[in-house]
Design a protein around this motif. Structure first.
Motif, PDB file in Angstrom:
ATOM      1  N   GLU A  96      11.313 -17.573   7.755  1.00  0.00           N
ATOM      2  CA  GLU A  96      11.222 -17.316   6.314  1.00  0.00           C
ATOM      3  C   GLU A  96      11.013 -15.824   6.090  1.00  0.00           C
ATOM      4  OE1 GLU A  96       8.480 -18.593   2.434  1.00  0.00           O
ATOM      5  OE2 GLU A  96       7.866 -19.163   4.461  1.00  0.00           O
ATOM      6  N   LEU A  97      11.891 -15.208   5.314  1.00  0.00           N
ATOM      7  CA  LEU A  97      11.796 -13.782   5.039  1.00  0.00           C
ATOM      8  C   LEU A  97      10.563 -13.494   4.186  1.00  0.00           C
ATOM      9  CD1 LEU A  97      13.230 -11.026   5.431  1.00  0.00           C
ATOM     10  CD2 LEU A  97      14.301 -11.417   3.200  1.00  0.00           C
ATOM     11  N   VAL A  98       9.689 -12.624   4.695  1.00  0.00           N
ATOM     12  CA  VAL A  98       8.459 -12.259   3.981  1.00  0.00           C
ATOM     13  C   VAL A  98       8.635 -10.949   3.237  1.00  0.00           C
ATOM     14  CG1 VAL A  98       6.047 -11.567   4.316  1.00  0.00           C
ATOM     15  CG2 VAL A  98       6.979 -13.503   5.591  1.00  0.00           C
ATOM     16  N   ALA A  99       9.312 -10.007   3.862  1.00  0.00           N
ATOM     17  CA  ALA A  99       9.508  -8.690   3.245  1.00  0.00           C
ATOM     18  C   ALA A  99      10.718  -8.026   3.866  1.00  0.00           C
ATOM     19  CB  ALA A  99       8.269  -7.821   3.429  1.00  0.00           C
ATOM     20  N   LYS A 100      11.308  -7.102   3.103  1.00  0.00           N
ATOM     21  CA  LYS A 100      12.418  -6.283   3.603  1.00  0.00           C
ATOM     22  C   LYS A 100      12.147  -4.848   3.199  1.00  0.00           C
ATOM     23  CE  LYS A 100      16.795  -5.666   5.116  1.00  0.00           C
ATOM     24  NZ  LYS A 100      16.747  -4.193   5.289  1.00  0.00           N
ATOM     25  N   VAL A 101      12.051  -3.974   4.202  1.00  0.00           N
ATOM     26  CA  VAL A 101      11.808  -2.562   3.929  1.00  0.00           C
ATOM     27  C   VAL A 101      13.015  -1.749   4.376  1.00  0.00           C
ATOM     28  CG1 VAL A 101       9.310  -2.839   4.072  1.00  0.00           C
ATOM     29  CG2 VAL A 101      10.592  -2.211   6.127  1.00  0.00           C
ATOM     30  N   THR A 102      12.982  -0.456   4.057  1.00  0.00           N
ATOM     31  CA  THR A 102      14.188   0.356   4.223  1.00  0.00           C
ATOM     32  C   THR A 102      14.307   1.006   5.591  1.00  0.00           C
ATOM     33  OG1 THR A 102      13.002   2.216   3.221  1.00  0.00           O
ATOM     34  CG2 THR A 102      14.336   0.846   1.752  1.00  0.00           C
ATOM     35  N   SER A 103      13.280   0.878   6.439  1.00  0.00           N
ATOM     36  CA  SER A 103      13.373   1.478   7.771  1.00  0.00           C
ATOM     37  C   SER A 103      12.811   0.517   8.810  1.00  0.00           C
ATOM     38  CB  SER A 103      12.632   2.822   7.809  1.00  0.00           C
ATOM     39  OG  SER A 103      11.271   2.650   7.502  1.00  0.00           O
ATOM     40  N   SER A 104      12.939   0.890  10.068  1.00  0.00           N
ATOM     41  CA  SER A 104      12.538   0.003  11.152  1.00  0.00           C
ATOM     42  C   SER A 104      11.023  -0.194  11.189  1.00  0.00           C
ATOM     43  CB  SER A 104      13.030   0.555  12.494  1.00  0.00           C
ATOM     44  OG  SER A 104      12.601   1.880  12.670  1.00  0.00           O
ATOM     45  N   PRO A 138      -7.013 -11.334   8.107  1.00  0.00           N
ATOM     46  CA  PRO A 138      -7.270 -12.769   7.979  1.00  0.00           C
ATOM     47  C   PRO A 138      -8.093 -13.169   6.766  1.00  0.00           C
ATOM     48  CG  PRO A 138      -8.562 -11.827   9.772  1.00  0.00           C
ATOM     49  CD  PRO A 138      -7.609 -10.772   9.331  1.00  0.00           C
ATOM     50  N   ASP A 139      -9.098 -12.380   6.416  1.00  0.00           N
ATOM     51  CA  ASP A 139      -9.991 -12.815   5.336  1.00  0.00           C
ATOM     52  C   ASP A 139      -9.337 -12.740   3.957  1.00  0.00           C
ATOM     53  OD1 ASP A 139     -10.042 -10.138   6.115  1.00  0.00           O
ATOM     54  OD2 ASP A 139     -11.895  -9.708   5.049  1.00  0.00           O
ATOM     55  N   ARG A 140      -8.199 -12.047   3.856  1.00  0.00           N
ATOM     56  CA  ARG A 140      -7.546 -11.896   2.548  1.00  0.00           C
ATOM     57  C   ARG A 140      -6.088 -12.348   2.554  1.00  0.00           C
ATOM     58  NH1 ARG A 140      -9.193  -5.745   1.758  1.00  0.00           N
ATOM     59  NH2 ARG A 140      -8.051  -5.877  -0.209  1.00  0.00           N
ATOM     60  N   ASN A 141      -5.622 -12.852   3.692  1.00  0.00           N
ATOM     61  CA  ASN A 141      -4.234 -13.306   3.837  1.00  0.00           C
ATOM     62  C   ASN A 141      -3.232 -12.223   3.424  1.00  0.00           C
ATOM     63  OD1 ASN A 141      -2.407 -15.272   4.736  1.00  0.00           O
ATOM     64  ND2 ASN A 141      -2.068 -16.045   2.659  1.00  0.00           N
ATOM     65  N   LEU A 142      -3.459 -11.041   3.998  1.00  0.00           N
ATOM     66  CA  LEU A 142      -2.565  -9.911   3.768  1.00  0.00           C
ATOM     67  C   LEU A 142      -1.861  -9.546   5.073  1.00  0.00           C
ATOM     68  CD1 LEU A 142      -5.001  -7.589   1.742  1.00  0.00           C
ATOM     69  CD2 LEU A 142      -3.384  -9.282   0.836  1.00  0.00           C
ATOM     70  N   LEU A 143      -0.707  -8.925   4.941  1.00  0.00           N
ATOM     71  CA  LEU A 143       0.017  -8.422   6.109  1.00  0.00           C
ATOM     72  C   LEU A 143       0.283  -6.942   5.899  1.00  0.00           C
ATOM     73  CD1 LEU A 143       1.306  -9.361   8.809  1.00  0.00           C
ATOM     74  CD2 LEU A 143       3.482  -9.503   7.571  1.00  0.00           C
ATOM     75  N   LEU A 144      -0.135  -6.133   6.879  1.00  0.00           N
ATOM     76  CA  LEU A 144       0.117  -4.697   6.842  1.00  0.00           C
ATOM     77  C   LEU A 144       1.381  -4.401   7.631  1.00  0.00           C
ATOM     78  CD1 LEU A 144      -3.522  -3.430   7.575  1.00  0.00           C
ATOM     79  CD2 LEU A 144      -2.509  -4.124   5.392  1.00  0.00           C
ATOM     80  N   ILE A 145       2.313  -3.731   6.987  1.00  0.00           N
ATOM     81  CA  ILE A 145       3.607  -3.404   7.596  1.00  0.00           C
ATOM     82  C   ILE A 145       3.677  -1.902   7.815  1.00  0.00           C
ATOM     83  CG2 ILE A 145       6.115  -3.454   7.307  1.00  0.00           C
ATOM     84  CD1 ILE A 145       5.735  -5.824   5.392  1.00  0.00           C
ATOM     85  N   GLY A 146       3.882  -1.498   9.066  1.00  0.00           N
ATOM     86  CA  GLY A 146       4.104  -0.087   9.361  1.00  0.00           C
ATOM     87  C   GLY A 146       5.574   0.235   9.187  1.00  0.00           C
ATOM     88  N   GLN A 147       5.886   0.886   8.071  1.00  0.00           N
ATOM     89  CA  GLN A 147       7.280   1.215   7.760  1.00  0.00           C
ATOM     90  C   GLN A 147       7.542   2.642   8.236  1.00  0.00           C
ATOM     91  OE1 GLN A 147       8.206   0.830   3.611  1.00  0.00           O
ATOM     92  NE2 GLN A 147      10.348   1.438   3.861  1.00  0.00           N
ATOM     93  N   ASN A 148       8.342   2.776   9.286  1.00  0.00           N
ATOM     94  CA  ASN A 148       8.577   4.102   9.868  1.00  0.00           C
ATOM     95  C   ASN A 148       9.058   5.096   8.815  1.00  0.00           C
ATOM     96  OD1 ASN A 148       7.806   3.313  12.412  1.00  0.00           O
ATOM     97  ND2 ASN A 148       9.880   2.915  13.140  1.00  0.00           N
ATOM     98  N   GLN A 149       8.495   6.285   8.866  1.00  0.00           N
ATOM     99  CA  GLN A 149       8.807   7.396   7.963  1.00  0.00           C
ATOM    100  C   GLN A 149       8.279   7.216   6.544  1.00  0.00           C
ATOM    101  OE1 GLN A 149      10.322   9.901   9.616  1.00  0.00           O
ATOM    102  NE2 GLN A 149      10.640   8.596  11.399  1.00  0.00           N
ATOM    103  N   GLU A 150       7.690   6.062   6.237  1.00  0.00           N
ATOM    104  CA  GLU A 150       7.305   5.784   4.851  1.00  0.00           C
ATOM    105  C   GLU A 150       5.818   5.498   4.655  1.00  0.00           C
ATOM    106  OE1 GLU A 150       9.173   6.077   2.201  1.00  0.00           O
ATOM    107  OE2 GLU A 150      10.953   6.614   3.343  1.00  0.00           O
ATOM    108  N   GLY A 151       5.150   4.929   5.641  1.00  0.00           N
ATOM    109  CA  GLY A 151       3.749   4.589   5.474  1.00  0.00           C
ATOM    110  C   GLY A 151       3.486   3.110   5.670  1.00  0.00           C
ATOM    111  N   VAL A 152       2.388   2.628   5.115  1.00  0.00           N
ATOM    112  CA  VAL A 152       1.982   1.238   5.299  1.00  0.00           C
ATOM    113  C   VAL A 152       2.165   0.463   3.999  1.00  0.00           C
ATOM    114  CG1 VAL A 152       0.014  -0.292   5.766  1.00  0.00           C
ATOM    115  CG2 VAL A 152       0.343   1.775   7.146  1.00  0.00           C
TER     116      VAL A 152
END
Length: 320
Positions: free
Chosen positions: A53-61, A69-83
């Protein structure tokens, strides 16, 4: 004596259109996430693994994901862009944290901090609640590649491309120790579940073991793979760990004796055909998940036996 561990491939997960670089757990043993060079973050369910299931789509690798876990969040390291901070309940972007425009290699979350390993050699420290950038610590001009947090000692281990592992006080970010045995970039660092040992793996193919309570005295090392060790993952019970490598193999080890128990590779197990980048060892039926440059994710059933390969850690005193 040959190992009695039985390994069976349960599923091959496809859908990513580029190298799959990272895997991350969730609060459910059967759910995990993958991130890839195509910018897609996908959630997978081990009870029905065919359907991602697609959760997110960002513009870089994406090299790094971290679940909160306590907030049901996902941190994505988007290269060249940040978190990017994703609220998994509604799949909305909660926050975008701008960081220096370089690769993001790893992310670690503690209750009050988020640590981000950067291609510039920096470790960015974010507030664990607001995700605002608090400070940037730069102790090397070469990439910070890997992170591990020890909750028992409140220490952060950082593996760098200058071959050094630096141990920080996780509150003050003062450097406490510098471990300099590796001869190439340190791609993976992992504390044992009890916090007493640190395992480090490198492009030099060596797996090194450090005694946390002895000021990180080196216990010894293994030449664990033919090429770069990309990742170390512990089993849910902490009694075993697995390593994966650019040599296309996965190896399963005894966490107490450091004896090799099983090699999973293409010839013997129809494993990946290119570099194996990351592992996730789930408590769901003790299944091990691997991802690769070949764009696939493999799910392995690990049935642990009691015999060991004759492959033991070398005593550091004998390495002179």
């Amino acid at each position: 004596m040959a190992s009695k561990i039985q390994v069976q491939k349960i599923a091959t997960l496809t859908g990513h259109r580029d190298c799959v670089y990272t895997l991350e757990k969730s609060s459910d043993d059967n759910i995990f996430f993958s991130g890839a060079g195509d910018g897609m973050v996908v959630a997978w369910d081990l009870t029905q693994p065919e359907n991602g299931e697609l959760v997110a789509k960002v513009t870089s690798s994406i090299y790094a994901l971290r679940y909160v876990p306590d907030r049901n969040l996902l941190l994505i390291g988007q290269n060249q862009e940040g978190v990017q901070v994703i609220d998994l309940n509604n799949k909305q972007i909660l926050k975008s944290v701008a960081l220096p425009k370089v690769a993001i290699f790893d992310i670690v979350y503690t209750l009050d901090k988020v640590f981000v390993a950067m291609g510039s050699g920096a470790v960015c420290v974010l507030n664990g609640q607001t995700f605002e950038l608090e400070t940037i610590i730069r102790k090397s001009d070469q990439s910070a590649r890997s992170l591990a947090y020890n909750k028992y000692s409140n220490e952060l281990a950082v593996g760098y491309s200058d071959n050094v592992v630096r141990i920080f006080d996780a509150t003050s970010m003062a450097v406490k120790y510098e471990l300099k045995s590796h001869t190439n970039s340190v791609f993976t660092v992992a504390y044992t579940p009890d916090g007493k040992l640190l395992l480090t793996g490198s492009r030099d193919a060596h797996l090194r073991v450090w005694e946390v309570e002895q000021q990180y005295k080196e216990r010894g090392y293994l030449i664990a793979h033919m090429y770069t060790i990309n990742h170390i993952a512990f089993s849910p019970d902490g009694r075993h760990f697995a390593t994966c490598s650019m040599d296309k193999s996965i190896k399963v080890w005894d966490a107490e004796t450091f004896k090799l128990l099983k090699v999973i590779d293409k010839v013997r197990n129809a494993s990946h055909g290119t570099s194996v980048n990351k592992l996730f060892w789930s408590a769901h039926k003790n299944q091990l998940v691997s991802c690769s440059d070949d764009r696939t994710i493999s799910v392995w059933d690990i049935n642990l036996g009691s015999s060991y390969e004759d492959y033991t850690i070398r005593d550091q005193a004998k390495n002179v």
